[in-house]
Design a protein around this motif. Sequence first.
Motif, PDB file in Angstrom:
ATOM      1  N   LYS A 204      -5.808   1.402  -2.272  1.00 41.63           N
ATOM      2  CA  LYS A 204      -7.128   0.777  -1.613  1.00 41.63           C
ATOM      3  C   LYS A 204      -7.091  -0.797  -1.489  1.00 41.63           C
ATOM      4  O   LYS A 204      -7.782  -1.109  -0.525  1.00 41.63           O
ATOM      5  N   THR A 205      -6.788  -1.406  -2.465  1.00 45.76           N
ATOM      6  CA  THR A 205      -6.755  -2.694  -2.542  1.00 45.76           C
ATOM      7  C   THR A 205      -5.870  -3.401  -1.417  1.00 45.76           C
ATOM      8  O   THR A 205      -6.438  -4.471  -0.505  1.00 45.76           O
TER       9      THR A 205
ATOM     10  N   CYS B 216       0.853  -1.129   0.033  1.00 44.08           N
ATOM     11  CA  CYS B 216      -0.103   0.063   0.083  1.00 44.08           C
ATOM     12  C   CYS B 216       0.945   1.285   0.078  1.00 44.08           C
ATOM     13  O   CYS B 216       0.723   2.203  -0.723  1.00 44.08           O
TER      14      CYS B 216
ATOM     15  N   GLU C 250      -6.573  -4.754   6.297  1.00 41.18           N
ATOM     16  CA  GLU C 250      -7.393  -4.564   7.289  1.00 41.18           C
ATOM     17  C   GLU C 250      -8.179  -5.869   7.538  1.00 41.18           C
ATOM     18  O   GLU C 250      -8.557  -6.242   8.833  1.00 41.18           O
ATOM     19  N   ASN C 251      -8.497  -6.712   6.482  1.00 41.79           N
ATOM     20  CA  ASN C 251      -9.351  -8.026   6.610  1.00 41.79           C
ATOM     21  C   ASN C 251      -8.322  -9.008   7.096  1.00 41.79           C
ATOM     22  O   ASN C 251      -8.840  -9.753   8.165  1.00 41.79           O
TER      23      ASN C 251
ATOM     24  N   GLN D   1      -7.481  -2.574   2.152  1.00 43.06           N
ATOM     25  CA  GLN D   1      -8.555  -3.391   2.540  1.00 43.06           C
ATOM     26  C   GLN D   1      -8.125  -4.930   2.717  1.00 43.06           C
ATOM     27  O   GLN D   1      -8.569  -5.415   3.987  1.00 43.06           O
ATOM     28  N   LYS D   2      -6.986  -5.266   2.193  1.00 40.06           N
ATOM     29  CA  LYS D   2      -6.738  -6.723   2.274  1.00 40.06           C
ATOM     30  C   LYS D   2      -5.883  -6.699   3.769  1.00 40.06           C
ATOM     31  O   LYS D   2      -5.944  -7.732   4.327  1.00 40.06           O
TER      32      LYS D   2
ATOM     33  N   LYS E 211      -5.711   6.688   6.644  1.00 43.51           N
ATOM     34  CA  LYS E 211      -6.777   6.756   5.787  1.00 43.51           C
ATOM     35  C   LYS E 211      -7.298   7.959   5.857  1.00 43.51           C
ATOM     36  O   LYS E 211      -8.165   8.393   4.968  1.00 43.51           O
TER      37      LYS E 211
END
Length: 87
Positions: free
Chosen positions: A33-34, A17, A40-41, A37-38, A66
């Motif tokens: 963004k991808t 990122c 955080e998941n 998100q990954k 963010k």
Amino acid sequence: MTHTPNKLDVVTDLRRCLFSSYSDLVFDDSNVKTFLQKAENNLEKIKESIDKKTLALVKERIKKAKDSYNLPERRREDLLIASCLLY
């Protein structure tokens, strides 16, 4: 094929990122963004294996990264610090 995420996966996604944010679109890049998100998941999936204090610090840094009102350099610094806290 199944893979159970670990800390290194989260660290890798945070750093990807960070590196993606150097594109012309900065933090609006789809890769940023991808990867965020990954990260955080995966962080949610492994939160039991991380010290609660460290987890809170990492989540706070990701939240600050963010925040679009911060300068890009500051946001990158927050991503790097979050990844270092996990490593």
